[in-house]
Write an enzyme that holds these catalytic residues in place. Structure first.
Site, PDB file in Angstrom:
ATOM      1  N   PHE A 147      32.541 -30.991 -76.012  1.00  0.00           N
ATOM      2  CA  PHE A 147      32.028 -32.356 -76.129  1.00  0.00           C
ATOM      3  C   PHE A 147      31.863 -32.909 -74.719  1.00  0.00           C
ATOM      4  O   PHE A 147      32.839 -33.037 -73.982  1.00  0.00           O
ATOM      5  CB  PHE A 147      32.953 -33.280 -76.933  1.00  0.00           C
ATOM      6  CG  PHE A 147      32.357 -34.662 -77.052  1.00  0.00           C
ATOM      7  CD1 PHE A 147      31.435 -34.954 -78.044  1.00  0.00           C
ATOM      8  CD2 PHE A 147      32.680 -35.660 -76.134  1.00  0.00           C
ATOM      9  CE1 PHE A 147      30.848 -36.218 -78.123  1.00  0.00           C
ATOM     10  CE2 PHE A 147      32.089 -36.922 -76.216  1.00  0.00           C
ATOM     11  CZ  PHE A 147      31.176 -37.201 -77.210  1.00  0.00           C
ATOM     12  N   ASP A 232      35.040 -30.903 -66.645  1.00  0.00           N
ATOM     13  CA  ASP A 232      34.879 -32.217 -67.264  1.00  0.00           C
ATOM     14  C   ASP A 232      36.272 -32.727 -67.626  1.00  0.00           C
ATOM     15  O   ASP A 232      36.842 -32.341 -68.646  1.00  0.00           O
ATOM     16  CB  ASP A 232      33.976 -32.113 -68.497  1.00  0.00           C
ATOM     17  CG  ASP A 232      33.762 -33.474 -69.161  1.00  0.00           C
ATOM     18  OD1 ASP A 232      34.511 -34.425 -68.849  1.00  0.00           O
ATOM     19  OD2 ASP A 232      32.851 -33.578 -70.008  1.00  0.00           O
ATOM     20  N   LYS A 261      36.171 -42.529 -68.544  1.00  0.00           N
ATOM     21  CA  LYS A 261      37.157 -43.158 -69.430  1.00  0.00           C
ATOM     22  C   LYS A 261      38.217 -43.966 -68.677  1.00  0.00           C
ATOM     23  O   LYS A 261      37.945 -45.090 -68.294  1.00  0.00           O
ATOM     24  CB  LYS A 261      37.762 -42.100 -70.349  1.00  0.00           C
ATOM     25  CG  LYS A 261      36.707 -41.563 -71.329  1.00  0.00           C
ATOM     26  CD  LYS A 261      37.253 -40.927 -72.584  1.00  0.00           C
ATOM     27  CE  LYS A 261      36.162 -40.786 -73.627  1.00  0.00           C
ATOM     28  NZ  LYS A 261      35.579 -39.459 -73.736  1.00  0.00           N
TER      29      LYS A 261
HETATM   30  C1  LIG Z   1      34.129 -39.105 -73.838  1.00  0.00           C
HETATM   31  C2  LIG Z   1      33.711 -37.883 -73.123  1.00  0.00           C
HETATM   32  C3  LIG Z   1      32.473 -37.802 -72.474  1.00  0.00           C
HETATM   33  C4  LIG Z   1      31.425 -38.885 -72.595  1.00  0.00           C
HETATM   34  O1  LIG Z   1      31.842 -40.125 -72.100  1.00  0.00           O
HETATM   35  P1  LIG Z   1      31.061 -41.457 -72.507  1.00  0.00           P
HETATM   36  O2  LIG Z   1      31.641 -42.495 -71.605  1.00  0.00           O
HETATM   37  O3  LIG Z   1      31.335 -41.712 -73.953  1.00  0.00           O
HETATM   38  O4  LIG Z   1      29.614 -41.211 -72.244  1.00  0.00           O
HETATM   39  C5  LIG Z   1      32.187 -36.653 -71.772  1.00  0.00           C
HETATM   40  N1  LIG Z   1      33.064 -35.651 -71.691  1.00  0.00           N
HETATM   41  C6  LIG Z   1      34.262 -35.685 -72.288  1.00  0.00           C
HETATM   42  C7  LIG Z   1      35.210 -34.531 -72.147  1.00  0.00           C
HETATM   43  C8  LIG Z   1      34.627 -36.795 -73.047  1.00  0.00           C
HETATM   44  O5  LIG Z   1      35.799 -36.818 -73.688  1.00  0.00           O
END
Ligand SMILES: *Cc1c(COP(=O)(O)O)cnc(C)c1O
Length: 411
Positions: A147, A232, A261
Protein backbone atom coordinates in the site's frame (compact mmCIF):
# COMPACT_ATOMS: atom_id res chain seq x y z
CA UNK A 1 -28.60 18.60 26.22
CA UNK A 2 -30.63 15.45 26.77
CA UNK A 3 -29.21 12.08 25.79
CA UNK A 4 -31.96 11.79 23.19
CA UNK A 5 -31.00 15.09 21.57
CA UNK A 6 -27.34 14.12 21.61
CA UNK A 7 -28.02 10.77 19.99
CA UNK A 8 -30.15 12.60 17.45
CA UNK A 9 -27.13 14.78 16.75
CA UNK A 10 -25.05 11.72 15.89
CA UNK A 11 -27.71 10.48 13.50
CA UNK A 12 -27.96 13.92 11.85
CA UNK A 13 -24.21 14.16 11.32
CA UNK A 14 -24.07 10.68 9.83
CA UNK A 15 -27.03 11.43 7.56
CA UNK A 16 -25.43 14.64 6.24
CA UNK A 17 -22.22 12.78 5.47
CA UNK A 18 -24.14 9.94 3.84
CA UNK A 19 -26.07 12.32 1.59
CA UNK A 20 -23.35 14.81 0.74
CA UNK A 21 -19.99 13.06 0.98
CA UNK A 22 -18.66 10.60 -1.57
CA UNK A 23 -18.97 7.06 -0.19
CA UNK A 24 -15.27 6.23 -0.52
CA UNK A 25 -15.09 5.17 3.15
CA UNK A 26 -17.34 3.07 5.37
CA UNK A 27 -16.71 4.75 8.74
CA UNK A 28 -17.88 3.32 12.04
CA UNK A 29 -20.98 5.14 13.31
CA UNK A 30 -19.25 7.57 15.66
CA UNK A 31 -19.02 11.36 15.28
CA UNK A 32 -15.97 12.77 17.02
CA UNK A 33 -16.11 16.25 18.48
CA UNK A 34 -12.75 16.55 20.21
CA UNK A 35 -9.55 14.73 21.06
CA UNK A 36 -6.98 14.83 23.83
CA UNK A 37 -3.92 12.58 23.96
CA UNK A 38 -5.02 9.00 23.34
CA UNK A 39 -8.72 9.80 23.81
CA UNK A 40 -11.49 11.27 21.70
CA UNK A 41 -15.01 12.36 22.68
CA UNK A 42 -18.02 12.10 20.39
CA UNK A 43 -20.85 14.61 19.90
CA UNK A 44 -22.90 12.73 22.51
CA UNK A 45 -20.14 13.13 25.09
CA UNK A 46 -18.98 9.49 25.01
CA UNK A 47 -15.23 8.94 25.33
CA UNK A 48 -13.23 6.43 23.30
CA UNK A 49 -9.65 5.22 23.47
CA UNK A 50 -8.22 5.83 20.01
CA UNK A 51 -6.40 2.66 18.93
CA UNK A 52 -5.98 3.75 15.31
CA UNK A 53 -4.34 7.16 15.75
CA UNK A 54 -5.37 8.13 12.22
CA UNK A 55 -3.26 5.30 10.78
CA UNK A 56 -0.26 6.55 12.82
CA UNK A 57 -0.66 10.19 11.78
CA UNK A 58 -1.45 10.95 15.43
CA UNK A 59 1.56 9.13 16.93
CA UNK A 60 2.18 11.93 19.43
CA UNK A 61 -1.41 12.09 20.60
CA UNK A 62 -4.31 14.38 19.83
CA UNK A 63 -3.39 18.03 20.34
CA UNK A 64 0.11 17.25 21.58
CA UNK A 65 1.13 20.26 23.64
CA UNK A 66 4.49 20.94 21.98
CA UNK A 67 3.13 20.46 18.48
CA UNK A 68 0.13 22.69 19.18
CA UNK A 69 2.37 25.39 20.62
CA UNK A 70 4.55 25.35 17.49
CA UNK A 71 1.47 25.46 15.26
CA UNK A 72 -0.14 28.32 17.20
CA UNK A 73 3.05 30.37 17.12
CA UNK A 74 3.35 29.86 13.40
CA UNK A 75 -0.35 30.64 12.78
CA UNK A 76 0.32 34.07 14.25
CA UNK A 77 3.36 34.67 12.02
CA UNK A 78 3.02 33.45 8.42
CA UNK A 79 1.40 30.29 7.05
CA UNK A 80 2.04 30.19 3.30
CA UNK A 81 4.50 31.88 0.97
CA UNK A 82 4.94 29.17 -1.74
CA UNK A 83 8.36 27.92 -2.76
CA UNK A 84 8.84 30.98 -4.96
CA UNK A 85 10.32 32.53 -1.81
CA UNK A 86 12.16 31.11 1.15
CA UNK A 87 10.85 31.44 4.70
CA UNK A 88 12.51 31.10 8.07
CA UNK A 89 11.12 27.62 8.91
CA UNK A 90 12.13 25.97 5.64
CA UNK A 91 15.90 25.59 5.88
CA UNK A 92 15.85 24.56 9.55
CA UNK A 93 13.08 21.97 8.94
CA UNK A 94 14.95 20.37 6.04
CA UNK A 95 18.25 20.36 7.94
CA UNK A 96 16.74 18.95 11.14
CA UNK A 97 14.75 16.22 9.36
CA UNK A 98 17.75 15.25 7.21
CA UNK A 99 19.86 14.94 10.38
CA UNK A 100 17.20 12.81 12.10
CA UNK A 101 17.15 10.38 9.17
CA UNK A 102 20.92 10.55 8.58
CA UNK A 103 20.77 11.88 5.01
CA UNK A 104 21.79 15.11 3.25
CA UNK A 105 18.57 16.40 1.76
CA UNK A 106 14.81 16.64 2.06
CA UNK A 107 12.15 17.13 -0.60
CA UNK A 108 9.07 18.30 1.33
CA UNK A 109 5.63 17.44 0.01
CA UNK A 110 2.19 17.15 1.62
CA UNK A 111 0.53 13.76 1.49
CA UNK A 112 2.11 10.33 1.60
CA UNK A 113 1.01 9.49 -1.93
CA UNK A 114 2.80 12.62 -3.14
CA UNK A 115 5.99 11.52 -1.42
CA UNK A 116 5.72 8.16 -3.20
CA UNK A 117 5.03 9.85 -6.55
CA UNK A 118 7.97 12.18 -5.96
CA UNK A 119 10.27 9.26 -5.17
CA UNK A 120 9.20 7.49 -8.36
CA UNK A 121 10.05 10.61 -10.38
CA UNK A 122 13.39 11.06 -8.60
CA UNK A 123 14.30 7.37 -9.06
CA UNK A 124 13.48 7.47 -12.76
CA UNK A 125 15.45 10.68 -13.32
CA UNK A 126 18.34 9.25 -11.29
CA UNK A 127 18.16 6.09 -13.41
CA UNK A 128 18.48 8.02 -16.67
CA UNK A 129 21.00 10.63 -15.51
CA UNK A 130 23.21 8.64 -13.15
CA UNK A 131 22.73 4.95 -13.83
CA UNK A 132 22.44 5.41 -17.60
CA UNK A 133 19.19 3.52 -18.24
CA UNK A 134 17.97 4.18 -21.83
CA UNK A 135 15.28 6.87 -21.85
CA UNK A 136 11.78 5.61 -21.11
CA UNK A 137 12.96 2.13 -20.04
CA UNK A 138 13.17 2.51 -16.26
CA UNK A 139 11.56 -0.18 -14.12
CA UNK A 140 10.75 -0.12 -10.43
CA UNK A 141 10.25 -3.35 -8.49
CA UNK A 142 7.51 -3.37 -5.84
CA UNK A 143 6.10 -5.95 -3.45
CA UNK A 144 2.80 -7.82 -3.56
CA UNK A 145 0.31 -6.67 -0.96
CA UNK A 146 1.78 -3.18 -0.97
CA UNK A 147 0.00 0.00 0.00
CA UNK A 148 1.63 3.24 -1.15
CA UNK A 149 -1.37 5.55 -1.63
CA UNK A 150 -4.22 6.28 -3.99
CA UNK A 151 -2.99 8.19 -7.05
CA UNK A 152 -3.38 6.71 -10.52
CA UNK A 153 0.30 5.74 -10.77
CA UNK A 154 0.44 4.31 -7.26
CA UNK A 155 -2.68 2.16 -7.70
CA UNK A 156 -1.22 0.97 -11.00
CA UNK A 157 1.13 -1.26 -9.00
CA UNK A 158 -1.34 -2.25 -6.28
CA UNK A 159 -2.66 -5.81 -6.33
CA UNK A 160 -5.73 -4.94 -4.26
CA UNK A 161 -8.68 -5.18 -6.69
CA UNK A 162 -10.68 -2.61 -4.70
CA UNK A 163 -7.90 -0.05 -4.94
CA UNK A 164 -7.22 -0.74 -8.61
CA UNK A 165 -10.20 -2.04 -10.57
CA UNK A 166 -11.98 0.46 -12.78
CA UNK A 167 -9.23 3.07 -12.63
CA UNK A 168 -7.12 2.09 -15.65
CA UNK A 169 -5.31 2.63 -17.94
CA UNK A 170 -2.42 1.99 -15.62
CA UNK A 171 1.05 3.53 -15.48
CA UNK A 172 3.66 1.11 -16.85
CA UNK A 173 7.17 0.55 -15.51
CA UNK A 174 6.51 -1.54 -12.40
CA UNK A 175 7.21 -5.19 -11.59
CA UNK A 176 5.58 -6.89 -8.63
CA UNK A 177 7.24 -9.69 -6.66
CA UNK A 178 5.98 -11.47 -3.53
CA UNK A 179 6.86 -9.58 -0.33
CA UNK A 180 9.51 -11.39 1.69
CA UNK A 181 10.84 -13.42 -1.26
CA UNK A 182 14.45 -12.36 -1.96
CA UNK A 183 14.88 -14.92 -4.76
CA UNK A 184 11.92 -13.52 -6.68
CA UNK A 185 13.31 -10.02 -6.17
CA UNK A 186 16.72 -11.07 -7.50
CA UNK A 187 15.03 -12.45 -10.61
CA UNK A 188 13.00 -9.28 -11.19
CA UNK A 189 15.93 -6.87 -11.02
CA UNK A 190 17.80 -6.15 -14.25
CA UNK A 191 19.78 -3.34 -15.94
CA UNK A 192 16.63 -1.22 -16.28
CA UNK A 193 15.80 -1.35 -12.57
CA UNK A 194 16.17 2.08 -10.98
CA UNK A 195 14.56 1.29 -7.63
CA UNK A 196 13.07 -1.28 -5.32
CA UNK A 197 10.15 0.34 -3.49
CA UNK A 198 8.97 -1.39 -0.31
CA UNK A 199 7.32 -0.87 3.05
CA UNK A 200 9.85 -2.32 5.52
CA UNK A 201 6.81 -3.53 7.48
CA UNK A 202 3.62 -3.67 5.44
CA UNK A 203 0.98 -1.65 7.27
CA UNK A 204 -2.29 -1.85 5.37
CA UNK A 205 -1.59 -5.49 4.54
CA UNK A 206 -1.94 -6.18 8.28
CA UNK A 207 1.37 -5.29 9.96
CA UNK A 208 3.38 -7.85 8.00
CA UNK A 209 6.88 -8.09 9.49
CA UNK A 210 9.44 -9.32 6.93
CA UNK A 211 11.15 -12.71 7.36
CA UNK A 212 14.66 -12.64 8.87
CA UNK A 213 17.32 -11.52 6.41
CA UNK A 214 14.86 -10.23 3.82
CA UNK A 215 15.54 -6.50 4.05
CA UNK A 216 19.28 -7.18 4.24
CA UNK A 217 18.92 -9.14 0.99
CA UNK A 218 16.99 -6.23 -0.55
CA UNK A 219 19.79 -3.89 0.49
CA UNK A 220 22.47 -6.17 -0.97
CA UNK A 221 20.60 -6.67 -4.26
CA UNK A 222 20.07 -2.92 -4.68
CA UNK A 223 23.74 -2.25 -4.00
CA UNK A 224 24.91 -5.00 -6.35
CA UNK A 225 22.61 -3.91 -9.20
CA UNK A 226 22.99 -0.15 -8.69
CA UNK A 227 19.31 0.39 -7.88
CA UNK A 228 17.88 2.66 -5.20
CA UNK A 229 16.35 1.02 -2.14
CA UNK A 230 13.32 3.22 -1.44
CA UNK A 231 11.77 2.52 1.97
CA UNK A 232 8.20 3.72 2.38
CA UNK A 233 8.19 4.51 6.11
CA UNK A 234 5.08 6.68 5.88
CA UNK A 235 3.23 4.46 8.35
CA UNK A 236 6.08 2.48 9.95
CA UNK A 237 8.37 5.44 10.58
CA UNK A 238 8.70 8.11 13.27
CA UNK A 239 8.75 5.94 16.40
CA UNK A 240 5.74 3.68 15.76
CA UNK A 241 7.83 0.49 15.80
CA UNK A 242 10.10 1.50 18.68
CA UNK A 243 12.76 3.04 16.44
CA UNK A 244 12.81 6.25 14.44
CA UNK A 245 12.67 4.12 11.28
CA UNK A 246 11.45 0.53 11.09
CA UNK A 247 14.49 -0.24 8.89
CA UNK A 248 16.72 0.18 11.95
CA UNK A 249 15.30 -3.05 13.43
CA UNK A 250 16.76 -4.93 10.50
CA UNK A 251 20.09 -3.14 10.35
CA UNK A 252 19.53 -1.75 6.87
CA UNK A 253 20.01 1.76 5.53
CA UNK A 254 17.83 2.56 2.51
CA UNK A 255 18.91 5.08 -0.14
CA UNK A 256 15.61 6.92 -0.01
CA UNK A 257 13.24 7.20 2.97
CA UNK A 258 9.63 8.30 2.54
CA UNK A 259 7.94 9.91 5.50
CA UNK A 260 4.43 11.27 6.01
CA UNK A 261 1.54 10.72 8.40
CA UNK A 262 3.08 11.43 11.87
CA UNK A 263 5.41 14.04 10.33
CA UNK A 264 2.39 16.36 10.28
CA UNK A 265 1.90 15.99 14.04
CA UNK A 266 -1.80 15.27 13.54
CA UNK A 267 -2.23 18.91 12.47
CA UNK A 268 -1.43 19.28 8.77
CA UNK A 269 -0.38 16.92 5.99
CA UNK A 270 3.42 16.88 5.82
CA UNK A 271 5.43 14.35 3.84
CA UNK A 272 9.00 14.13 2.67
CA UNK A 273 11.44 12.30 0.46
CA UNK A 274 14.73 12.06 2.34
CA UNK A 275 17.95 11.03 0.57
CA UNK A 276 21.54 11.99 -0.08
CA UNK A 277 22.56 14.71 -2.52
CA UNK A 278 23.66 12.22 -5.21
CA UNK A 279 20.01 11.14 -5.46
CA UNK A 280 17.85 14.21 -4.70
CA UNK A 281 20.41 16.34 -6.51
CA UNK A 282 19.00 15.14 -9.84
CA UNK A 283 16.08 17.57 -9.47
CA UNK A 284 16.55 21.04 -10.91
CA UNK A 285 14.30 24.12 -10.74
CA UNK A 286 10.96 23.62 -12.44
CA UNK A 287 11.25 19.83 -12.63
CA UNK A 288 9.10 19.06 -9.60
CA UNK A 289 7.12 21.06 -7.09
CA UNK A 290 4.11 21.67 -4.92
CA UNK A 291 2.31 24.88 -3.97
CA UNK A 292 1.88 23.77 -0.37
CA UNK A 293 4.93 21.51 0.06
CA UNK A 294 7.28 22.89 2.68
CA UNK A 295 4.93 25.70 3.75
CA UNK A 296 5.70 27.63 6.96
CA UNK A 297 2.98 25.97 9.07
CA UNK A 298 3.96 22.50 7.86
CA UNK A 299 7.64 23.18 8.53
CA UNK A 300 6.98 24.59 12.00
CA UNK A 301 4.88 21.54 12.88
CA UNK A 302 7.43 19.19 11.28
CA UNK A 303 10.21 20.79 13.31
CA UNK A 304 8.24 20.19 16.51
CA UNK A 305 7.81 16.52 15.49
CA UNK A 306 11.52 16.14 14.75
CA UNK A 307 12.22 17.79 18.12
CA UNK A 308 10.02 15.24 19.91
CA UNK A 309 11.82 12.39 18.17
CA UNK A 310 15.31 13.72 18.84
CA UNK A 311 15.26 12.61 22.49
CA UNK A 312 14.35 8.97 21.73
CA UNK A 313 11.64 9.11 24.39
CA UNK A 314 8.77 8.21 22.05
CA UNK A 315 10.75 5.43 20.41
CA UNK A 316 11.40 3.95 23.87
CA UNK A 317 7.74 4.33 24.86
CA UNK A 318 6.65 2.53 21.69
CA UNK A 319 9.07 -0.28 22.46
CA UNK A 320 8.06 -0.69 26.12
CA UNK A 321 4.33 -0.24 25.57
CA UNK A 322 4.49 -2.55 22.57
CA UNK A 323 5.91 -5.36 24.72
CA UNK A 324 3.07 -4.79 27.18
CA UNK A 325 0.44 -4.80 24.44
CA UNK A 326 2.03 -7.94 22.97
CA UNK A 327 1.74 -9.73 26.34
CA UNK A 328 -1.93 -8.77 26.56
CA UNK A 329 -2.73 -9.84 23.01
CA UNK A 330 -0.92 -13.16 23.45
CA UNK A 331 -3.58 -14.03 26.03
CA UNK A 332 -6.26 -13.76 23.36
CA UNK A 333 -4.67 -16.21 20.93
CA UNK A 334 -7.01 -19.21 20.80
CA UNK A 335 -9.84 -17.09 22.26
CA UNK A 336 -10.99 -15.74 18.92
CA UNK A 337 -7.59 -14.53 17.78
CA UNK A 338 -5.57 -16.78 15.48
CA UNK A 339 -2.34 -14.80 15.03
CA UNK A 340 -0.74 -11.60 16.32
CA UNK A 341 2.02 -9.81 14.40
CA UNK A 342 3.65 -6.88 16.15
CA UNK A 343 6.56 -4.50 16.01
CA UNK A 344 6.68 -1.78 18.67
CA UNK A 345 3.25 -0.34 19.41
CA UNK A 346 1.82 -1.62 16.14
CA UNK A 347 -0.08 -4.88 15.95
CA UNK A 348 -1.99 -6.86 13.34
CA UNK A 349 -4.47 -9.16 15.05
CA UNK A 350 -6.05 -11.88 12.90
CA UNK A 351 -9.60 -12.69 13.96
CA UNK A 352 -10.85 -16.26 13.68
CA UNK A 353 -13.20 -16.06 10.66
CA UNK A 354 -15.57 -18.46 12.42
CA UNK A 355 -16.37 -15.66 14.89
CA UNK A 356 -16.87 -12.82 12.45
CA UNK A 357 -15.03 -10.21 10.46
CA UNK A 358 -12.60 -7.56 11.61
CA UNK A 359 -15.42 -5.09 11.10
CA UNK A 360 -17.69 -7.06 13.47
CA UNK A 361 -15.00 -6.82 16.13
CA UNK A 362 -14.52 -3.08 15.51
CA UNK A 363 -18.25 -2.46 15.94
CA UNK A 364 -18.20 -4.31 19.28
CA UNK A 365 -15.07 -2.43 20.35
CA UNK A 366 -16.83 0.84 19.56
CA UNK A 367 -19.64 -0.14 21.94
CA UNK A 368 -16.98 -0.76 24.60
CA UNK A 369 -15.29 2.59 24.09
CA UNK A 370 -12.37 1.60 21.88
CA UNK A 371 -11.82 2.85 18.33
CA UNK A 372 -9.98 0.50 15.99
CA UNK A 373 -10.00 -0.35 12.30
CA UNK A 374 -9.96 -3.62 10.42
CA UNK A 375 -7.84 -4.17 7.37
CA UNK A 376 -8.43 -6.70 4.59
CA UNK A 377 -11.48 -8.21 6.26
CA UNK A 378 -10.08 -10.47 8.94
CA UNK A 379 -7.34 -8.40 10.55
CA UNK A 380 -7.60 -5.80 13.28
CA UNK A 381 -4.87 -3.18 13.28
CA UNK A 382 -3.93 -1.65 16.62
CA UNK A 383 -1.83 1.52 16.61
CA UNK A 384 -2.74 3.72 19.58
CA UNK A 385 -1.00 7.08 20.03
CA UNK A 386 2.41 6.63 21.66
CA UNK A 387 1.26 8.76 24.60
CA UNK A 388 -1.12 5.98 25.68
CA UNK A 389 -0.60 4.54 29.19
CA UNK A 390 -0.19 0.90 30.17
CA UNK A 391 -3.53 0.69 31.98
CA UNK A 392 -5.21 2.13 28.90
CA UNK A 393 -3.69 -0.64 26.79
CA UNK A 394 -5.03 -3.13 29.37
CA UNK A 395 -8.45 -1.57 28.89
CA UNK A 396 -8.18 -2.03 25.11
CA UNK A 397 -7.12 -5.67 25.47
CA UNK A 398 -9.97 -6.32 27.93
CA UNK A 399 -12.46 -4.69 25.54
CA UNK A 400 -11.13 -6.87 22.72
CA UNK A 401 -11.52 -9.97 24.89
CA UNK A 402 -15.10 -8.98 25.71
CA UNK A 403 -15.88 -8.28 22.05
CA UNK A 404 -14.54 -11.71 21.07
CA UNK A 405 -16.52 -13.41 23.87
CA UNK A 406 -19.69 -11.68 22.70
CA UNK A 407 -19.11 -12.85 19.13
CA UNK A 408 -18.49 -16.38 20.42
CA UNK A 409 -21.77 -16.34 22.37
CA UNK A 410 -23.69 -14.85 19.42
CA UNK A 411 -22.50 -17.58 17.11
C1 LIG B 1 -0.88 6.02 4.26
C2 LIG B 1 0.24 5.53 3.43
C3 LIG B 1 0.58 6.16 2.22
C4 LIG B 1 -0.26 7.27 1.62
O1 LIG B 1 -0.36 8.40 2.43
P1 LIG B 1 -1.50 9.48 2.18
O2 LIG B 1 -1.12 10.62 3.06
O3 LIG B 1 -2.80 8.85 2.56
O4 LIG B 1 -1.46 9.83 0.73
C5 LIG B 1 1.67 5.69 1.53
N1 LIG B 1 2.40 4.67 2.00
C6 LIG B 1 2.12 4.05 3.15
C7 LIG B 1 2.99 2.93 3.63
C8 LIG B 1 1.01 4.44 3.90
O5 LIG B 1 0.70 3.79 5.02
Amino acid sequence: MSLLAETHDTVDHLRLADEHAAHNYAPLPVVIADGDGAWVTDVAGRRYLDCLAAYSAVNFGHRNERIMAAARTQLDRVTLVSRAFAHDQFGPFCAELAALVGKDMVLPMNTGAEAVESAIKVARKWGYQVKGVPDGQATIVVAGGNFHGRTTTVISFSDDPEARDGFGPYTPGFRTVPYGDATALAEAIDDTTVAVLLEPVQGEAGVIVPPPGYLQAVRDLCTRHDALFVADEIQSGLARTGRTLACEHFGVVPDVVLLGKALGGGVVPVSAVVADADVLGVLGPGQHGSTFGGNPLACAVGRAVVGLLATGEYQERAHQLGEHLGDGLAGLVGRGVTTVRRLGLWAGVDIDPALGTGRDVCERLLAHGVLAKDTHGATLRLAPPLVVERDELDLAVRALGTALDELTTAR
